[in-house]
Design an enzyme around this catalytic site. Sequence first.
Site, short mmCIF file in Angstrom:
data_model
loop_
_atom_site.label_atom_id
_atom_site.label_comp_id
_atom_site.label_asym_id
_atom_site.label_seq_id
_atom_site.Cartn_x
_atom_site.Cartn_y
_atom_site.Cartn_z
N HIS A 56 0.82 -1.22 0.00
CA HIS A 56 0.00 0.00 0.00
C HIS A 56 0.86 1.26 0.00
O HIS A 56 0.36 2.35 0.32
CB HIS A 56 -0.93 0.00 1.22
CG HIS A 56 -1.77 -1.21 1.34
ND1 HIS A 56 -2.63 -1.62 0.34
CD2 HIS A 56 -1.87 -2.14 2.32
CE1 HIS A 56 -3.24 -2.73 0.71
NE2 HIS A 56 -2.80 -3.07 1.90
N HIS A 218 -7.24 -4.76 -1.26
CA HIS A 218 -6.62 -6.08 -1.41
C HIS A 218 -7.31 -6.86 -2.53
O HIS A 218 -7.31 -8.09 -2.53
CB HIS A 218 -6.71 -6.87 -0.11
CG HIS A 218 -6.19 -6.14 1.08
ND1 HIS A 218 -7.02 -5.58 2.03
CD2 HIS A 218 -4.92 -5.84 1.46
CE1 HIS A 218 -6.28 -4.99 2.96
NE2 HIS A 218 -5.01 -5.12 2.63
#
Length: 328
Positions: A56, A218
């Site tokens: 991320h 995700h």
Amino acid sequence: MKKIINEPSNVVDEMLDGFVYANGDRVKRIEDTTVIAQKDIQLNKVALVSGGGSGHEPAHAGFVGQGMLQAAVSGEVFTSPTPDQVFEGIKAADAGAGVFLIIKNYTGDVMNFDMAKELAEAEGINVDYVIVDDDIAVEDSTHTAGKRGVAGTVFVHKILGAAADRGYSLHDLKQLADRLVLNVKSVGVAMTAATVPEVGKPGFTLADDEMEYGVGIHSEPGYKRTAIKSAEEIAAELTAQLKKAFDFQTGQEYALLINGLGATPLMEQYILANDVNKQLSNEAIAIPYKKVGNWMTSLDMNGVSLTMLKLEDDWVELLNHPVSVTDW
């Protein structure tokens, strides 16, 4: 799969070493851990710790430094860090006034950060936390009980970091954090899924002429798959979802975060920003703070998310508080 890596199993370890090599004036890596910590931590100030699965970037290590986080803990790609690693992050950050944990709402993160909190308290460190669940797209998605924590977490980092700089106590930070998470909401859209290096293929498949609203960071499923839309149409859909969630009222003030998910050029993010501005200009609300860029990505996902924070009190001042981090 085309990626600039060595062994897929080593990507996190090598990334962290490279991050410290590039930013060693501000941060350090705690030996034998996945913890990136601020080099010079101010004593007798509440320290902030966040983290989660890697993939991320720049979250969360890119927000370590004066005015934001004192430590960030990385797990494997899209995998929560272990309680022991989080515990090491807490110990590295603690400066004598307690440690506040900022946790994204994923089952593994919540469980492991809570276990680390217990380990720290057993050693006499005062710890409190907040769970960020800003994604309004879906509830009870993959890996999550309730709403997911996504890019709104960055606003929480920023405001709590500024408040800690101002000398807020652990109790005061907890009260502020609980108000923040009620006032921050996000929704996203993706054209492609993320490809985890050790998996070697995208998390889901979209046809060349398809996109999906509400996809998680995700590659969790969203709420609607459609034909590719224009930036104008995407802006209309995302702002409509946020309008419904917030129930916009004349005179309200909001902060705005447009967040690239990893493979979306800034050109396209700014085009979307322009169209979001057109949508919000019709709502009789004010946007005194706005930011565009890559803050909470999903590896190589082509997509964007839109975050809004309903402002209260001195939150704009806290958002504008100066920081010394690598990515702000």
